[in-house]
Design a protein around this motif. Structure first.
Motif: not given
Length: 170
Positions: A29-48
């Motif tokens: 569960r922690f890893l899922w949430n971590h991957f989601l958080e990383v993806n949200q940050q990546q999308y805000k910064e690079n739109k990817k």
């Protein structure tokens, strides 16, 4: 024609095994949430977005950063990356909504064991946990693909997922 089928059996873990099972589920569960958080940050910064290969290859660094991840079976953690990737791609195709954070609750947790498990009549061997007693009330037919361990309140269950060859219906 090949079909997927699951057999669900009740597990009877010791108190020590219950703690290990809860740790595994919590780490996934922690890893899922971590991957989601990383993806949200990546999308805000690079739109990817970051997909499964990069997520899975980031696991060794994460294990150094978060020691408790070493208590989990590595392939179960890799499976989280694959499931997250599938959820992300399904949201693009409008099959499902965008992945959401998983809440910490003592009632529901699960993880998948893709290999290195062993099935016996009176127990199932789960890596990093050991032999957990179960009641195998029906025979398992087909080629075993993976196990999914789930928690429902205080009870633990093991779904044995198999692949069956059946005749094509007329």
């Amino acid at each position: 024609m090949k079909i997927q089928k699951a057999y669900k059996f009740r597990l009877y873990p010791t108190n020590e095994q219950k703690q290990s099972l809860a740790q595994q589920g919590g780490n996934c569960r922690f890893l899922w949430n971590h991957f989601l958080e990383v993806n949200q940050q990546q999308y805000k910064e690079n739109k990817k977005f970051i997909f499964s290969y990069e997520l899975i290859t980031s696991l060794p660094k994460l294990k150094q950063e978060y020691d408790f991840l070493n208590n989990s079976f590595s392939q179960s953690l890799q499976q989280v990356g694959r499931y997250f990737d599938r959820a992300l791609k399904d949201s693009f195709q409008k099959i499902k909504g965008f992945p959401a954070f998983k809440k910490k609750s003592m009632l529901k947790d699960s993880f998948t064991v893709p290999q290195k498990f062993r099935i016996d009549k009176s127990f199932v061997f789960i890596p990093k946990i050991g032999e957990v007693k179960w009641v195998k009330h029906q025979p398992i037919k087909g080629k075993v693909k993976h196990l999914t361990i789930t928690q429902d309140g205080d009870l633990w269950f093991c779904s044995v997922n198999v692949e069956l060859n059946i005749k094509k219906p007329i």
